[in-house]
Scaffold this motif. Structure first.
Motif, PDB file in Angstrom:
ATOM      1  N   SER A  46       0.846  -1.191   0.000  1.00 26.33           N
ATOM      2  CA  SER A  46       0.000   0.000   0.000  1.00 26.33           C
ATOM      3  C   SER A  46       0.885   1.246   0.000  1.00 26.33           C
ATOM      4  CB  SER A  46      -0.903   0.003   1.234  1.00 26.33           C
ATOM      5  OG  SER A  46      -0.120   0.132   2.418  1.00 26.33           O
ATOM      6  N   GLU A  47       0.263   2.407  -0.184  1.00 28.62           N
ATOM      7  CA  GLU A  47       1.024   3.660  -0.122  1.00 28.62           C
ATOM      8  C   GLU A  47       1.685   3.830   1.236  1.00 28.62           C
ATOM      9  OE1 GLU A  47      -1.705   6.757  -1.095  1.00 28.62           O
ATOM     10  OE2 GLU A  47      -1.558   6.412  -3.265  1.00 28.62           O
ATOM     11  N   ALA A  51       5.738   4.156   1.974  1.00 26.77           N
ATOM     12  CA  ALA A  51       6.271   5.293   2.723  1.00 26.77           C
ATOM     13  C   ALA A  51       7.056   4.825   3.943  1.00 26.77           C
ATOM     14  CB  ALA A  51       5.131   6.220   3.147  1.00 26.77           C
ATOM     15  N   ALA A  52       6.592   3.775   4.605  1.00 25.00           N
ATOM     16  CA  ALA A  52       7.279   3.260   5.789  1.00 25.00           C
ATOM     17  C   ALA A  52       8.660   2.734   5.413  1.00 25.00           C
ATOM     18  CB  ALA A  52       6.446   2.170   6.451  1.00 25.00           C
ATOM     19  N   TRP A  53       8.750   2.026   4.295  1.00 28.13           N
ATOM     20  CA  TRP A  53      10.053   1.528   3.838  1.00 28.13           C
ATOM     21  C   TRP A  53      10.973   2.698   3.495  1.00 28.13           C
ATOM     22  CZ3 TRP A  53      13.187   2.022  -0.379  1.00 28.13           C
ATOM     23  CH2 TRP A  53      14.212   1.081  -0.525  1.00 28.13           C
ATOM     24  N   LEU A  54      10.437   3.698   2.802  1.00 32.23           N
ATOM     25  CA  LEU A  54      11.238   4.843   2.388  1.00 32.23           C
ATOM     26  C   LEU A  54      11.696   5.660   3.587  1.00 32.23           C
ATOM     27  CD1 LEU A  54      12.282   6.335  -0.105  1.00 32.23           C
ATOM     28  CD2 LEU A  54      10.139   7.590  -0.181  1.00 32.23           C
ATOM     29  N   THR A 180      -1.517  13.228   1.406  1.00 32.86           N
ATOM     30  CA  THR A 180      -1.239  11.889   0.922  1.00 32.86           C
ATOM     31  C   THR A 180      -0.433  11.125   1.960  1.00 32.86           C
ATOM     32  OG1 THR A 180      -0.127  10.589  -0.809  1.00 32.86           O
ATOM     33  CG2 THR A 180       0.835  12.714  -0.245  1.00 32.86           C
ATOM     34  N   GLU A 181      -0.522   9.785   1.898  1.00 34.95           N
ATOM     35  CA  GLU A 181       0.261   8.931   2.787  1.00 34.95           C
ATOM     36  C   GLU A 181       1.554   8.464   2.131  1.00 34.95           C
ATOM     37  OE1 GLU A 181      -2.494   5.781   3.672  1.00 34.95           O
ATOM     38  OE2 GLU A 181      -3.154   6.767   5.522  1.00 34.95           O
TER      39      GLU A 181
END
Length: 219
Positions: A46-47, A51-54, A180-181
């Motif tokens: 998911s978005e 984002a969590a990985w980034l 945005t997430e």
């Protein structure tokens, strides 16, 4: 005799076919095992997961208070994975590193696009994006700050662009909101001329010549 040769030939072909089938099955299982063990499946992330990985990969260098007021040596670094699940991603992640200028005006905060850099990463190596030249210094009498963000996917739509929830002079990272997430990490940099952002100092409209326009593919 001919019947015996035919049966032998048929038996050999059957054995060969069975061996090929076993080999194919073994290769398939080995390939699946290598896929699972050698890279991290992110095909259905998911978005928020992107984002969590980034977020764990991005670092901002040369952006601390007083480190380099001109930001000439500042950079955004998307690091190779070195903690947690260090496997590379099976599918490279599209990443945008974007810069905006935020300028205090008599009617609020004006946000202007400066530069967007597109890259692709799977966590196997470090990528570095330097800050663009010509960022505002506040020398034209305005309170100006720089916002930089790294996010996954396509460029932001209008509703996803950043906004501030406090007066620009007092705003910090926690006062920036994105619609945005997808944003993994962002930083609202301190003003290069803090005197221009004195809360007791009247704000002025920004100089038209202070804006810079870049192509979205500009490195």
């Amino acid at each position: 005799m001919h019947s015996i040769q035919t049966r032998l030939r048929h038996g050999a072909l059957t054995a060969c076919a069975a061996a090929l089938a076993l080999l194919a099955a073994g290769c398939s299982q080995a390939s699946a095992g290598a896929q699972a063990g050698g890279c991290r499946d992110n095909g259905h992330w998911s978005e928020r997961e992107q984002a969590a990985w980034l977020r764990t990969a991005v670092a901002f260098r040369g952006t601390a208070d007083g480190a380099d007021p001109s930001h000439e040596k500042a950079s955004v670094v998307v690091r190779a994975r070195h903690n947690g699940d260090v496997r590379v991603l099976c599918r490279p992640l599209a990443v945008q590193v974007e810069f905006w200028t935020l300028t205090a005006t008599t009617t609020g905060t004006q946000t202007s696009f400066v530069m967007r850099y597109r890259l692709s990463t799977n966590g196997s190596r470090t990528r570095t994006v330097g800050f663009p030249a010509g960022l505002p210094t506040g020398q034209d009498g305005t309170c100006a700050r720089v916002l930089v963000a790294a996010y996954a996917g396509a460029p932001p739509a209008e509703v996803e662009l950043p906004t501030t929830t406090r007066d620009l002079a007092a705003s910090g990272d926690a006062d920036v909101r994105f619609g945005t997430e997808r944003v993994g990490a962002y930083r609202l940099l301190p003003p290069q001329d803090s005197a221009q952002c004195d809360p007791d100092r009247p704000t002025t409209s920004p100089s038209p010549s202070g804006s810079t326009t870049w192509n979205i593919d500009h490195p």
